[in-house]
Every structure is written in C-alpha cells, then in structure tokens.
Design a protein around this motif. Structure first.
Motif, PDB file in Angstrom:
ATOM      1  N   MET A 161       0.766  -1.223  -0.131  1.00 27.38           N
ATOM      2  CA  MET A 161       0.068   0.167   0.038  1.00 27.38           C
ATOM      3  C   MET A 161       0.983   1.249   0.005  1.00 27.38           C
ATOM      4  N   VAL A 162       0.673   2.186  -0.723  1.00 20.38           N
ATOM      5  CA  VAL A 162       1.084   3.642  -0.857  1.00 20.38           C
ATOM      6  C   VAL A 162       0.246   4.595  -0.366  1.00 20.38           C
ATOM      7  N   ASN A 168      -4.463  -7.836  -4.026  1.00 25.73           N
ATOM      8  CA  ASN A 168      -4.692  -8.971  -2.909  1.00 25.73           C
ATOM      9  C   ASN A 168      -4.269  -8.320  -1.497  1.00 25.73           C
ATOM     10  N   LYS A 169      -4.155  -7.195  -1.532  1.00 28.69           N
ATOM     11  CA  LYS A 169      -3.954  -6.632  -0.061  1.00 28.69           C
ATOM     12  C   LYS A 169      -5.018  -5.649   0.423  1.00 28.69           C
ATOM     13  N   LYS A 170      -6.174  -5.683  -0.305  1.00 33.44           N
ATOM     14  CA  LYS A 170      -7.211  -4.475  -0.177  1.00 33.44           C
ATOM     15  C   LYS A 170      -7.618  -4.804   1.419  1.00 33.44           C
ATOM     16  N   HIS A 171      -7.353  -5.824   2.003  1.00 36.54           N
ATOM     17  CA  HIS A 171      -7.785  -5.984   3.605  1.00 36.54           C
ATOM     18  C   HIS A 171      -7.280  -4.937   4.453  1.00 36.54           C
ATOM     19  N   LEU A 172      -6.005  -4.504   3.948  1.00 37.00           N
ATOM     20  CA  LEU A 172      -5.165  -3.548   4.828  1.00 37.00           C
ATOM     21  C   LEU A 172      -5.826  -2.076   4.824  1.00 37.00           C
ATOM     22  N   LEU A 173      -6.799  -1.948   4.023  1.00 34.85           N
ATOM     23  CA  LEU A 173      -7.601  -0.694   4.077  1.00 34.85           C
ATOM     24  C   LEU A 173      -8.354  -0.397   5.321  1.00 34.85           C
ATOM     25  N   SER A 174      -8.714  -1.625   6.052  1.00 29.36           N
ATOM     26  CA  SER A 174      -9.398  -1.676   7.414  1.00 29.36           C
ATOM     27  C   SER A 174      -8.295  -1.435   8.568  1.00 29.36           C
ATOM     28  N   LEU A 204      -5.240   3.651  -6.935  1.00 34.74           N
ATOM     29  CA  LEU A 204      -4.825   2.833  -8.180  1.00 34.74           C
ATOM     30  C   LEU A 204      -4.724   1.238  -7.592  1.00 34.74           C
ATOM     31  N   ILE A 205      -5.252   0.489  -8.062  1.00 33.24           N
ATOM     32  CA  ILE A 205      -5.321  -0.989  -7.748  1.00 33.24           C
ATOM     33  C   ILE A 205      -4.197  -1.768  -8.482  1.00 33.24           C
ATOM     34  N   ILE A 206      -3.090  -2.286  -7.991  1.00 35.26           N
ATOM     35  CA  ILE A 206      -2.270  -2.926  -8.791  1.00 35.26           C
ATOM     36  C   ILE A 206      -1.985  -4.200  -8.582  1.00 35.26           C
TER      37      ILE A 206
END
Length: 299
Positions: free
Chosen positions: A1-2, A256-262, A297-299
């Motif tokens: 995540m950036v 595959n790391k979008k859970h980090l948003l929480s 941006l989703i990468i």
C-alpha cells in the motif's frame, strides 16, 4: 500500500518530513516495524544521535551557533561535538540525518514500533557522477538535465525511465510562478528568520531560478533551505498551514492486499486535500508530465 505524504510535509526539512511520516505510521493499526534507508545501518548509533539532539543542552548550543552565523547543519555538528564523543560525520550524511529524525519523531509520538536501518549502497546522496553499482538520484537528474537519456547508463527500472523522460521540470516556468508571488508574500512556511526579505531583495536581480538560489544563499541559509522556501512560495504554503495529519490519502494498493484498508485510522478530514490539489496544479504547469489520477490505483 502506498500512502501519500502531504505536500507541506514532503517539501519540509528532515524534522517535519519525518514527523509527517511517523504521524501516518501512527494511523496504521498493528504496525510494529518501520524500515528506512541510511548510510549507517547501526540503529544504536543513530539512536544515540537522536537522544543527544533531544536534550535542552543541544538546543541551547544550536541557538548559540546560529547566532554566530553558522548554518543549521554546521551548528548541529558543533553542538554534538560538544556533547558526545561520536563521529559527527555520520550525522552529516543526508539519509542518516533523516533516519535520526525518524527515531526522534517516533519517540515524540510515543510509537510502539521497532526501527531498522537498511544500509544504502552505490552512489552517495549528493554524488554528481554515475556509480558502478547504483546511481544517486542527483546524478540521474543531472544526466537528464544535460540530455543524457541512455537507459543503460541511467540504471533505473524501465517503468521509472518511461516516467522520467516525460516529466522534466521547466524551471523557467517555476521561476515565473515564484517571481509573480514574491512581491506580496510576507509569511511563508518554514521561514522563521525573515529569509523572504533576502529573497525579495535578489528576486529583481536574478534572471532564472538557479541564479536566485545562488544570490540568496549564505553561509547560514543553505541552498537547500532557499530552494525549500522558493517551493513554498510557489505552492502558497504558510506557517499556519502545517496541521496534524487527518485521514491518510491512499495512492495505490495491491489487489490482494485490500484488506489493509481496514487497518487505517480514517478519522478527520482527508490530509491537506486542498494543498495537495494546488501542488498538483503547479506541477502540471511546470512539468511535461501531467497528473491525471485523483483516485486510488489498484495494482
């Protein structure tokens, strides 16, 4: 995540740059390890410097040397020499300086994190010529400014190369923006010593950006300091604009790391949103590369 470091922190001296970064770290839940690059990878040595520079004795000595006309970096070195038997050359290296500030700001913000320094290799921060291992950012910028766009000699990833060749800064345009603002500027971010008066004095004599930097700098006011003040003039940043970081701005995240948003504390308004938008507008004016993305941006 950036995560974006707001422009007012990103264009600051090491102290505020590191403070902004560590404020963001504090907003990430369950984060317990922070790594940074430095010329010295001995975290204990860097920690010793940090402890010295957080004392009243150190701050008093800094003020004394500044009054004698020394620049802040020189004053800091002299103060440390007075207080401890430590090789002060370590603190003279730019990334060590920033690393020491990361440690200090982590202490000030009471962060429960482990800090690790990763040793930088290759060209030194201010090295002008190419290095056999890795080139310094300065040597790459110098080469591009002189028209050297040879991919092999620049030694940078292809995706970075593609961005760089399209994003050259037009300093004549930046100088024009700064010149148009200087006359009416009285309060500007990071100017606590009236440097703006010196810049005003020489703004009419200078014919371009580098000439203004050359005329305005002194033994006390380094070129780096002058360049930061000039950038703050262009970006219309005032001392009152330095505010605590609110909701972090996520620039990109792996799919595959979008859970980090929480894991992000999103309390408060979006970090310095208007400042960042204005900075993007100025960048669009002075660069061939245009900022078009204002979404994650989703990468």
């Amino acid at each position: 995540m950036v995560i974006e470091l707001p422009v007012i922190y990103a264009t600051s001296s090491a102290e505020y740059f590191a403070n902004g970064a560590m404020q963001i770290v504090k907003k990430i839940k369950d984060l317990n390890l922070v790594c940074f690059g430095a010329e010295c990878d001995d975290i204990n040595t860097l920690n010793s410097f940090a402890n010295i520079t957080m004392t009243d004795e150190y701050n008093n000595l800094i003020k004394t040397y500044l009054k004698q006309g020394f620049s802040y970096p020189v004053s800091s070195e002299k103060a440390v020499q007075n207080l401890a038997k430590i090789d002060t050359k370590i603190a003279n290296s730019p990334n060590n300086t920033l690393g020491i500030e990361y440690i200090k700001q982590a202490k000030k913000l009471d962060l429960d994190v482990k800090l690790i320094a990763i040793k930088r290799i290759g060209g030194e921060y201010n090295q002008n010529d190419f290095d056999d291992t890795f080139n310094s950012a300065k040597s790459i910028r110098n080469a591009i400014a002189q028209g050297n766009f040879d991919f092999e000699s620049l030694k940078i990833p292809k995706y970075v190369y593609d961005d760089i060749i399209n994003s050259k800064i037009e300093y004549d345009r930046l100088f024009a923006i700064i010149s148009s603002k200087i006359i009416n500027v009285n309060d500007i971010y990071e100017d606590t010593e009236g440097i703006i008066n010196r810049i005003k004095k020489y703004s009419g004599q200078a014919h371009n950006y580098e000439e203004l930097v050359e005329l305005a700098h002194t033994k006390r006011y380094t070129k780096s300091k002058i360049r930061r003040i000039l950038l703050h003039i262009a970006l219309n940043l005032k001392n009152k604009d330095l505010q605590p970081i609110g909701k972090p701005n996520i620039l990109a995240i792996k799919a595959n790391k979008k859970h980090l948003l929480s894991q992000i504390d999103n309390s408060g308004d979006l970090c310095a949103e208007q400042q960042n938008k204005y900075a993007n507008q100025i960048y669009n004016i002075v660069s061939k590369d245009k900022i078009t993305k204002d979404y994650m941006l989703i990468i």
